[in-house]
Structures are given as structure tokens and as C-alpha cells.
Design an enzyme around this catalytic site. Structure first.
Site, PDB file in Angstrom:
ATOM      1  N   GLN A 125      36.581 -54.960  16.190  1.00  0.00           N
ATOM      2  CA  GLN A 125      36.196 -54.278  17.037  1.00  0.00           C
ATOM      3  C   GLN A 125      35.049 -53.361  16.948  1.00  0.00           C
ATOM      4  O   GLN A 125      34.851 -52.942  15.544  1.00  0.00           O
ATOM      5  CB  GLN A 125      37.663 -53.109  17.114  1.00  0.00           C
ATOM      6  CG  GLN A 125      37.228 -52.224  17.657  1.00  0.00           C
ATOM      7  CD  GLN A 125      38.481 -50.804  17.817  1.00  0.00           C
ATOM      8  OE1 GLN A 125      39.100 -50.939  16.989  1.00  0.00           O
ATOM      9  NE2 GLN A 125      39.402 -50.526  19.245  1.00  0.00           N
ATOM     10  N   SER A 128      33.278 -47.829  16.029  1.00  0.00           N
ATOM     11  CA  SER A 128      32.764 -46.750  15.226  1.00  0.00           C
ATOM     12  C   SER A 128      30.877 -46.806  14.381  1.00  0.00           C
ATOM     13  O   SER A 128      30.528 -47.836  13.967  1.00  0.00           O
ATOM     14  CB  SER A 128      33.988 -46.124  14.202  1.00  0.00           C
ATOM     15  OG  SER A 128      35.105 -46.110  14.632  1.00  0.00           O
ATOM     16  N   SER A 160      36.578 -54.094  10.950  1.00  0.00           N
ATOM     17  CA  SER A 160      37.987 -54.717  10.206  1.00  0.00           C
ATOM     18  C   SER A 160      37.989 -55.790  10.474  1.00  0.00           C
ATOM     19  O   SER A 160      36.884 -56.088  11.771  1.00  0.00           O
ATOM     20  CB  SER A 160      39.123 -54.629  10.877  1.00  0.00           C
ATOM     21  OG  SER A 160      39.522 -52.627  10.076  1.00  0.00           O
ATOM     22  N   GLU A 243      46.182 -50.533  21.638  1.00  0.00           N
ATOM     23  CA  GLU A 243      46.795 -50.332  19.948  1.00  0.00           C
ATOM     24  C   GLU A 243      48.281 -50.175  19.816  1.00  0.00           C
ATOM     25  O   GLU A 243      48.275 -49.875  18.570  1.00  0.00           O
ATOM     26  CB  GLU A 243      45.012 -49.733  19.378  1.00  0.00           C
ATOM     27  CG  GLU A 243      45.133 -50.012  17.806  1.00  0.00           C
ATOM     28  CD  GLU A 243      43.945 -49.063  17.429  1.00  0.00           C
ATOM     29  OE1 GLU A 243      43.636 -48.823  15.973  1.00  0.00           O
ATOM     30  OE2 GLU A 243      43.288 -48.284  18.244  1.00  0.00           O
TER      31      GLU A 243
END
Length: 382
Positions: A125, A128, A160, A243
Site C-alpha cells: 500500500q 503514507s 509494509s 481494511e
């Protein structure tokens, strides 16, 4: 098939699978331990896919398997109860897959969903950034449209699995004159290409679960933009709702196991005799029960994906509870919890304490979640 028959099927399958070739994978890859057994866990994803345990409730033409919402909850509960390996495909199945089902074109679904349900494709993903973490609307990574492609320049952080992923779903700014929520687009980007550099971030635990990702002229096909150009914020918020959906109930089984271990340790070393610690252990037990009932109620009313408000409530509850349990775990251990092995070897309580600090930051910090609840639920001023 009844829910009890479904529970017996998945429980039996997990028991057989995890006492066979994948026995060594049991318990690996939990929070703060993402570095463990990558190759074995990647093959485990394929094994899940071959057995039809990825994409429950998805259409069969994409490799999914019919399952009710209750059965999806049962699956996640039994998976956690079996202490099965941490999923490398979590973001693939729980985030991107439902997002494509909700917002993707038929061509995008046909292209990407089978790779997820087979366990072959691993996704990360790209949200950020150094100056846009919980304040996701401050994204600065840019994507310039050039014919049939977008050229991407910028940096993501706390990503991650970026060092293992085949693809990344990236929120970036396609309108250079836009600000905040406007002008963002949601792109599907292959990781194996020139122009992408992945740099691991060493954590307090000594491991590297997160990464920095640098985009320097990386490309994404225009046909792999999910949603309209400039409407990426809506798609990204949809992803966050998924999520925090049904998998959180399975997560709570893991929380229960962790709490039980802390309680057992307190009885073993006598910490249970301390009234203040005993009160905190009881409070943790009650908090977990409240959290489960709250999650069941929210999911019953919302379905698989939660709205932004519901998702904020859920995230605030479990992140705060787990951080408190991490603090309680080391307090039960006493002064010995301050010591490590000769090579900074950490025990389970120490890893839990250190990594759970991140729970209240990643995925939207507690402060952001409280702001959302205050403004949208309670009607308080900004």
C-alpha cells in the site's frame, strides 16, 4: 452449507495443513515478526489459493468462493485460533481486492483478482509519506499523464511488504495545481521496474517490517487507474473501510491468545497478587469483550466494509487496547522486562510492547480518529 459445517471444514483443513509441510510456519509472521519465513509463507499463500480459501464471498469468475458474512468471520476466527502464519497476502485480499470489486472496471477485476485468489500476487500500500502520514490528504507524490501511462515521482514511507510485493496501489497527485483531497488518483503500479527503490526501515524491535519507497520516473498504465482521475480520495477511503472489516474479528482471537498468555504469566510469577496489576488484567479482559461486541454490531449493520466513521471507531478501539496490553505485558514481567539478550534478543512481551506503539500511529493515528469521531459523529467544531 450451515455455519457449523463451514467452521468444521475450515478447522479440519487448517489442522491438516498445519501439521503437514507447513508445520514450521505455525505462529510465524506476527506483529513485529514480519521478517520470518518469507519463502515458506509465500508458498502458504499459494496453498491457500489452491484450496479456495482466498476471496471468500467474491464472485467465482475471479476465483472466489461463495461465503456469507458470518462464514467470513468464522474463517478469520479459525485462522487466528489455529495460530496460522501471518498473511503475506493480507493487503492483497483484504484491501485491494474489495476495492477493485467496488470501484474497478471489469477489465481490472479480470486482470488482478485471479492473481490474488491464487495467492500468486502480493500487494503493498503506497499511502503514507514523510509529510503526509495520518494527514493523507497532504500527499505530494505526483503522477504525470503521458499518453497511455503515468510517470510517478515521489516518496512513500512505512510501506509494509514493499520489499516482497509484486504490485503497489499508490495514492498520488495527478493535478499539480490541486490541494488536499482534490486532484488525487489511485494507481496500480508494478514494483519490478526501473525507477523504484525500496529501502527497509529498522524498527525498535531490530527488524524491518516497513520500508521507504522512492519513485523516480516509475510508470503505471493509465488503464490501471482505479476510479476517475482526480477521484482517488474516494477510492482510498473505500480501501481503509475494507481494511477494518471482517478480518478484525479474527484479529481479536489473536488478542485473546495474547491476553491469556499475559494472565497465565501473572499467575506463574505471582504478579496476579498485586491488586493494581490484577485490576488492569481484569480491565483488559472486559475491554476485549466490549471490543468484540462493538465490532460484531458495526459489521452487522455495515456489511464487509465499514464507513469512514465506523472504521475510525474500530481502529481507535483495537489500537488503544493492544498498546495498553503491550504495556501490561512488560509490567507483569517486572524489572526483567528491561533486559535483553546479548545480541538485543527480545522476548515476546518485549516485541509486543515495542511494536504495539505503532498501532496507534499507522493506518491513521489515534488523534486523527478522534477528530473524525468528534466532528462527524458528535458534531463538534473543527
Amino acid at each position: 452449507m450451515s455455519d457449523e459445517q463451514f467452521r468444521a471444514e475450515i478447522r479440519g483443513w487448517l489442522h491438516e495443513a498445519l501439521t503437514g509441510p507447513f508445520a514450521a510456519a505455525v505462529g510465524t509472521g506476527g506483529e513485529g515478526r514480519e521478517h520470518e519465513a518469507h519463502e515458506l509463507r509465500r508458498e502458504w499463500e499459494r496453498h491457500l489459493g489452491r484450496a479456495g480459501w482466498i476471496g471468500l464471498g467474491w464472485p467465482s469468475e475471479y476465483g472466489g468462493r461463495p461465503a456469507t458474512l458470518a462464514q467470513q468471520v468464522i474463517y478469520h476466527e479459525e485462522y487466528a485460533r489455529a495460530n496460522a502464519p501471518g498473511r503475506l497476502g493480507h493487503m492483497s485480499e483484504q484491501l485491494l481486492g474489495p476495492t477493485l470489486l467496488a470501484f474497478g472496471t471489469p477489465e481490472q477485476k479480470a486482470r488482478f483478482l485471479p492473481g490474488i485468489t491464487s495467492g500468486e500476487d502480493i500487494w503493498c500500500q503506497g499511502y503514507s509519506e514523510p509529510d503526509a502520514g495520518s494527514d493523507l490528504a497532504g500527499v505530494r507524490t505526483r503522477a504525470e499523464r503521458r499518453g497511455d501511462t503515468y510517470v510517478i515521482t515521489g516518496q512513500k514511507v512505512w510501506t509494509s511488504l514493499a520489499h516482497l510485493a509484486d504490485w503497489c496501489f499508490v495514492l498520488c497527485r495527478t493535478d499539480p495545481d490541486s490541494t488536499r483531497h482534490a486532484g488525487l488518483s489511485y494507481l496500480l503500479v508494478p514494483m519490478d521496474q526501473p525507477g523504484i527503490t525500496v529501502r527497509p526501515i529498522t524498527q525498535l524491535t531490530g527488524t524491518s517490517e516497513f520500508n521507504e519507497v522512492f519513485f523516480d520516473g516509475a510508470v503505471a498504465a493509465a488503464e490501471h487507474r482505479v476510479g476517475a482521475e482526480g477521484e482517488g480520495w474516494k477510492v482510498a477511503m473505500g480501501t481503509l473501510g475494507f481494511e477494518r472489516g471482517v478480518s478484525t474479528l479474527g484479529q481479536q482471537i489473536g488478542f485473546r491468545r495474547r491476553l491469556d498468555a499475559v494472565i497465565a504469566r501473572a499467575h506463574e510469577n505471582g504478579a496476579w497478587q498485586e491488586p493494581a496489576l490484577r485490576d488492569r488484567l481484569v480491565e483488559a479482559y472486559v475491554g476485549l469483550e466490549v471490543m468484540r461486541h462493538s465490532a460484531v454490531r458495526l459489521l452487522a449493520s455495515a456489511g464487509e466494509g465499514l464507513s469512514g466513521l465506523e472504521a475510525s471507531i474500530s481502529k481507535l478501539q483495537w489500537a488503544t487496547w493492544n498498546r495498553s496490553l503491550g504495556e501490561l505485558a512488560v509490567d507483569v514481567e517486572g524489572a526483567g522486562a528491561l533486559l535483553t539478550g546479548p545480541e538485543y534478543e527480545l522476548d515476546d512481551a518485549q516485541v509486543h510492547f515495542l511494536f504495539s506503539r505503532a498501532n496507534t500511529i499507522y493506518g491513521g493515528s489515534n488523534e486523527i480518529q478522534r477528530n473524525i469521531i468528534a466532528e462527524r459523529l458528535l458534531g463538534l467544531p473543527r
